[in-house]
Design a protein around this motif. Structure first.
Motif, short mmCIF file in Angstrom:
data_model
loop_
_atom_site.label_atom_id
_atom_site.label_comp_id
_atom_site.label_asym_id
_atom_site.label_seq_id
_atom_site.Cartn_x
_atom_site.Cartn_y
_atom_site.Cartn_z
N ASP A 46 16.35 42.09 92.32
CA ASP A 46 16.36 43.40 91.67
C ASP A 46 17.51 43.43 90.66
N GLN A 47 17.50 44.48 89.83
CA GLN A 47 18.60 44.63 88.87
C GLN A 47 19.88 45.02 89.61
N PRO A 48 21.06 44.58 89.14
CA PRO A 48 21.29 43.81 87.92
C PRO A 48 21.20 42.29 88.13
N ASP A 49 21.00 41.84 89.39
CA ASP A 49 20.95 40.41 89.63
C ASP A 49 19.82 39.74 88.86
N HIS A 50 18.69 40.44 88.72
CA HIS A 50 17.56 39.82 88.04
C HIS A 50 17.92 39.44 86.60
N ASN A 51 18.57 40.35 85.88
CA ASN A 51 18.97 40.04 84.50
C ASN A 51 19.97 38.90 84.45
N ARG A 52 20.88 38.88 85.42
CA ARG A 52 21.89 37.81 85.43
C ARG A 52 21.22 36.45 85.63
N LEU A 53 20.28 36.37 86.55
CA LEU A 53 19.59 35.11 86.79
C LEU A 53 18.73 34.70 85.60
N ARG A 54 18.03 35.67 85.05
CA ARG A 54 17.11 35.37 83.94
C ARG A 54 17.86 34.95 82.67
N THR A 55 19.01 35.57 82.46
CA THR A 55 19.80 35.25 81.26
C THR A 55 20.20 33.79 81.23
N ALA A 56 20.43 33.20 82.39
CA ALA A 56 20.88 31.81 82.45
C ALA A 56 19.88 30.85 81.84
N VAL A 57 18.58 31.15 81.95
CA VAL A 57 17.55 30.23 81.45
C VAL A 57 16.84 30.76 80.21
N ALA A 58 17.22 31.95 79.75
CA ALA A 58 16.52 32.60 78.63
C ALA A 58 16.40 31.72 77.38
N PRO A 59 17.45 30.95 77.00
CA PRO A 59 17.33 30.16 75.77
C PRO A 59 16.14 29.20 75.74
N ALA A 60 15.69 28.74 76.90
CA ALA A 60 14.56 27.80 76.94
C ALA A 60 13.23 28.49 76.69
N PHE A 61 13.18 29.83 76.84
CA PHE A 61 11.91 30.54 76.76
C PHE A 61 11.84 31.55 75.63
N THR A 62 12.82 31.55 74.72
CA THR A 62 12.77 32.43 73.55
C THR A 62 11.78 31.85 72.55
N SER A 63 11.47 32.63 71.52
CA SER A 63 10.55 32.13 70.48
C SER A 63 11.13 30.89 69.81
N ARG A 64 12.46 30.85 69.66
CA ARG A 64 13.09 29.67 69.07
C ARG A 64 12.96 28.47 70.00
N GLY A 65 13.25 28.70 71.29
CA GLY A 65 13.18 27.60 72.24
C GLY A 65 11.78 27.05 72.37
N VAL A 66 10.79 27.93 72.44
CA VAL A 66 9.40 27.49 72.55
C VAL A 66 8.93 26.85 71.25
N GLY A 67 9.31 27.45 70.12
CA GLY A 67 8.91 26.90 68.82
C GLY A 67 9.42 25.48 68.60
N ARG A 68 10.59 25.21 69.13
CA ARG A 68 11.17 23.88 69.00
C ARG A 68 10.31 22.82 69.68
N LEU A 69 9.54 23.24 70.69
CA LEU A 69 8.72 22.31 71.46
C LEU A 69 7.32 22.12 70.89
N ARG A 70 6.92 22.99 69.99
CA ARG A 70 5.50 23.04 69.59
C ARG A 70 5.00 21.71 69.04
#
Length: 406
Positions: A100-124
């Motif tokens: 639950d929040q705020p732990d959910h945001n803290r956990l998700r933020t750690a891996v967010a760069p891999a799943f942003t549009s930039r991160g995904v676009g880099r893999l295309r």
């Protein structure tokens, strides 16, 4: 979602409906869920495993409201035994799904760069190359072929391993663990698979404590090294992300079964490449993503919903599948309508627990549809539709094999 009950008394609770784990074939809608939708906006269900019963919300606006309501907790589910579809239930501490929040945001933020549009676009580009290799290998071997085994399984698996940072030497083991976990196999087999997968992540996260890479395991290792996450939390985040790659296999398998059994849909897909994104969205709305329902939430206080009282401590499920068939939002919802607009489907969830890998899943789905439709203009089923085998005793629905010719 909540209603003013000051002017009318609370209603008695609806009866508890048993919802068995059905082995459904094809892309037909779950008949039990359809019946529950007809019974009203809120019902009570008992699933195949776990204990007791749970409330179920099926309408679009109710689903959106509840998943954003902090009075309903995912974290509380991890410490109890609610009625559920999964035969085995042992949440990993630190899991994103049970935070639950705020732990959910803290956990998700750690891996967010891999799943942003930039991160995904880099893999295309790399993903297209991997997909082309699989498709050309299938083409070279000639028809018939199992589209699931040749393309729909290996491509998402390879892609998620790239995103996660899994070395090629370990990918087959990771695939075997994933298949075991998402099946409804015995408790011992599932436990062994989870032990293997989570043990692997534990070692790798520890080894990458000072990593600067942008893959998920390196991001988690760095987050643990900085003290942003505990090692246990990092492992709890990694496992479900790895397993989540299986969803693309089944979703696209469902899509191609529809396209190959409804020639008019396939013809439009081939003839209007500029509209494929819209067509794919409608397929995502329509297909059966899973069996029954996903993870419950627990009411933290008494809440009144549609004239009934949900008491603190009671479990509540929402159905994204039924929300996607709500006629108040999607006119003629039982029809695949490629001209549907707008199409605000909830196939990737909603609210804080919106699928972390949604952009990655969309990218993979687009590549698979474009590549297969264009490369095989005469693609067809190699067997009658009734002979296509479907996954049994699994949490997600999809063809076990998809025999095709061209």
């Amino acid at each position: 979602m909540s209603e003013d009950t000051a002017t009318r008394p609370l209603l008695g609770p609806p009866p508890v409906r048993h919802w068995p784990s059905l082995d459904l074939t094809g892309t037909d809608f779950d008949p039990v869920l359809a019946e529950l939708m007809r019974e009203g906006p809120i019902t009570r269900v008992q699933l195949a495993h776990g204990e007791g019963w749970a409330w179920l919300l099926t309408r679009y606006e109710d689903v959106k409201a509840l998943v954003n309501d902090p009075r309903f907790s995912r974290a509380a589910v991890a410490t109890g035994q609610v009625t559920r579809i999964a035969p085995h239930f042992k949440p990993k501490p630190g899991s994103l799904a049970f935070a639950d929040q705020p732990d959910h945001n803290r956990l998700r933020t750690a891996v967010a760069p891999a799943f942003t549009s930039r991160g995904v676009g880099r893999l295309r580009t790399r993903c297209q190359e991997m997909l082309d290799e699989l498709v050309e290998s299938m083409a070279a071997d000639g028809p018939p072929a199992d589209l699931t085994a040749r393309v729909l399984e290996p491509f998402p698996l390879t892609t998620i391993c790239e995103v996660m940072g899994i070395p090629e030497a370990d990918r087959e083991r990771m695939a075997a663990w994933t298949r075991q976990i998402v099946s409804a196999a015995g408790a011992e087999a599932t436990a062994r698979a989870k032990e293997g997968m989570y043990g692997w992540f534990a070692e790798e996260v520890k080894a990458r404590g000072g990593a600067t890479g942008e893959d998920v395991v390196s991001l988690l290792g760095a987050a643990v090294g900085r003290g942003d996450l505990t090692a246990e939390e990092a492992i709890g985040v990694a496992g479900p992300l790895q397993i989540g790659g299986e969803a693309v296999t089944n979703n696209v398998g469902n899509m191609f079964f529809l396209l190959l059994t409804r020639p008019a849909l396939m013809e439009r897909m081939r003839a209007e490449p500029e509209n494929r994104a819209r067509f794919t969205d409608e397929l995502l709305r329509y297909i059966p993503h899973r069996s029954a329902v996903g993870l419950a939430r627990i009411a933290l206080e008494d809440v009144e919903l549609h004239g009934v009282r949900v008491h603190a401590g009671e479990a509540v499920y929402v159905s994204y599948l039924s929300a996607n068939r709500d006629p108040d939002v999607f006119p003629d919802p039982e029809r695949v309508d490629f001209d549907r607009a707008p199409n605000p489907h909830l196939s990737f969830g909603h609210g804080p627990h919106y699928c972390a890998g949604a952009m990655l899943a969309r990218m993979q789905t687009e590549l698979l549809v474009d590549t297969l439709v264009d490369r095989f203009p005469t693609l067809r089923l190699a067997v009658p539709p009734a002979e296509v085998p479907w996954r049994r005793r699994t949490l997600i629905r999809g063809p076990e094999a998809l025999p095709v010719a061209w």
